[in-house]
Scaffold this motif. Structure first.
Motif, mmCIF file in Angstrom:
data_model
loop_
_atom_site.group_PDB
_atom_site.id
_atom_site.type_symbol
_atom_site.label_atom_id
_atom_site.label_comp_id
_atom_site.label_asym_id
_atom_site.label_seq_id
_atom_site.Cartn_x
_atom_site.Cartn_y
_atom_site.Cartn_z
ATOM 1 N N CYS A 1 0.874 -1.180 0.000
ATOM 2 C CA CYS A 1 0.000 0.000 0.000
ATOM 3 C C CYS A 1 0.907 1.224 0.000
ATOM 4 N N ASN A 2 0.890 1.992 -1.070
ATOM 5 C CA ASN A 2 1.835 3.093 -1.241
ATOM 6 C C ASN A 2 1.388 4.396 -0.578
ATOM 7 N N ARG A 3 0.207 4.389 -0.005
ATOM 8 C CA ARG A 3 -0.304 5.613 0.626
ATOM 9 C C ARG A 3 -0.388 5.411 2.135
ATOM 10 N N TYR A 4 0.202 6.327 2.885
ATOM 11 C CA TYR A 4 0.138 6.245 4.343
ATOM 12 C C TYR A 4 -1.132 6.938 4.825
ATOM 13 N N GLN A 5 -1.882 6.255 5.676
ATOM 14 C CA GLN A 5 -3.053 6.872 6.284
ATOM 15 C C GLN A 5 -3.396 6.166 7.588
ATOM 16 N N ASN A 6 -3.985 6.924 8.504
ATOM 17 C CA ASN A 6 -4.454 6.327 9.745
ATOM 18 C C ASN A 6 -5.643 5.414 9.465
ATOM 19 N N GLY A 7 -5.879 4.487 10.381
ATOM 20 C CA GLY A 7 -6.981 3.563 10.196
ATOM 21 C C GLY A 7 -8.331 4.247 10.340
ATOM 22 N N ARG A 8 -9.326 3.752 9.622
ATOM 23 C CA ARG A 8 -10.671 4.317 9.717
ATOM 24 C C ARG A 8 -11.257 4.103 11.106
ATOM 25 N N MET A 9 -10.869 2.990 11.754
ATOM 26 C CA MET A 9 -11.411 2.686 13.075
ATOM 27 C C MET A 9 -10.419 2.987 14.197
#
Length: 295
Positions: free
Chosen positions: A85-93
């Motif tokens: 996964c090339n995009r860093y993001q916080n979890g939705r939950m």
């Protein structure tokens, strides 16, 4: 086998950021980022997550694994496909930062921080870390009670990309509890071994002496994929030590932690999958050859 307890790798490489996009029926799904960097690795369940993390630790020898994990004879541990996964993001939950300081006692020790809740807790084992994550999502407190048994049977009905489903049961105390996923399996075992409570399918207490025909029948039948008998001998370092018996092959192996136990189960299921795939290819080839000869 003792390997080592020292490492020269920088501490930042002991960190994982774990984003959780879905937590349903005690099954979690999301992305792990090693040392907070991209690309991350997608995971569809808790077992796949810890296998990927363990693989990275092994590749760096950091933190050093103090005890080599045991295996069933001639069987390797599963190696799930790496999906980046090339995009860093916080979890939705939720988003967790997991700092694994050591890998002693065939398990993990370190700290876990829930970023959104600004809470940090230390853990002595993978089992303890797993329970901390589950409490955040479910709000259920850790159960303790009188132990009623040291033995259970784990019947695995399916294993899809590391997501195990099946039953934890002990026919002699009329206990049958279905589970989904590694966290669900751990919760069912904790309820049986440590809380001393549980419910049957009708929601009634399991304190009764009458053993239902369903429990006996399912106990004798076992799982569609594999069946394991577990005997807990000790509870040290916030995890379990005991013996696992693979019913289909008759092989026994001692385990020193919940991590080692679940990895033994995962490797057995993976080997069974490979055997079935080989048999399917062999049958398909024979059928084609037979059709050609008759044709």
């Amino acid at each position: 086998m003792s390997i080592a307890k020292m490492s020269m790798i920088h501490n930042s490489y002991r960190y994982f950021t774990v984003s959780v996009d879905k937590y349903e029926d005690r099954c979690m799904k999301g992305v792990i980022y090693h040392a907070g960097k991209t690309p991350g690795i997608r995971y569809d369940n808790f077992l796949e997550m810890i296998i990927q993390m363990n693989r990275i630790f092994d590749s760096m020898s950091c933190p050093k694994q103090a005890m080599e994990l045991r295996r069933f004879t001639g069987i390797e541990y599963p190696e799930p496909v790496i999906r980046e996964c090339n995009r860093y993001q916080n979890g939705r939950m939720a988003t967790f930062q997991i700092y694994v300081k050591f890998r002693y006692n065939a398990s993990w020790q370190g700290d876990i921080t829930w970023l959104e809740g600004e809470q940090t807790e230390s853990f002595e084992s993978l089992l303890q870390m797993l329970q901390m994550i589950d409490r955040i999502f479910t709000g259920q407190s850790e159960e303790r009670g009188t132990r009623v048994t040291k033995i259970c049977q784990i019947a695995i009905n399916s294993c899809e990309k590391g997501l195990v489903t099946g039953r934890v049961q002990n026919a002699f105390i009329n206990h049958l509890e279905r589970f989904k996923g590694t966290i669900g399996l751990a919760d069912a075992m904790v309820r049986l071994f440590e809380a001393g409570v549980g419910e049957n399918d009708s929601g009634k207490s399991l304190e009764g002496k009458i053993i239902s025909e369903e429990t006996w029948d399912s106990y004798r039948l076992g799982g569609k994929e594999a069946t394991f008998l577990i005997k807990i001998l000790f509870r040290e370092h916030s995890t379990w030590q005991g013996v696992i018996y693979w019913r289909e092959t008759g092989e026994k192996q001692a385990f020193r932690s919940f991590l080692e136990m679940i990895m033994l189960i995962a490797s057995a299921l993976e080997s069974g999958k490979e055997e079935r795939e080989f048999e399917d290819r062999f049958t398909t080839t024979n059928n084609r050859e037979k059709a050609r000869m008759e044709g």
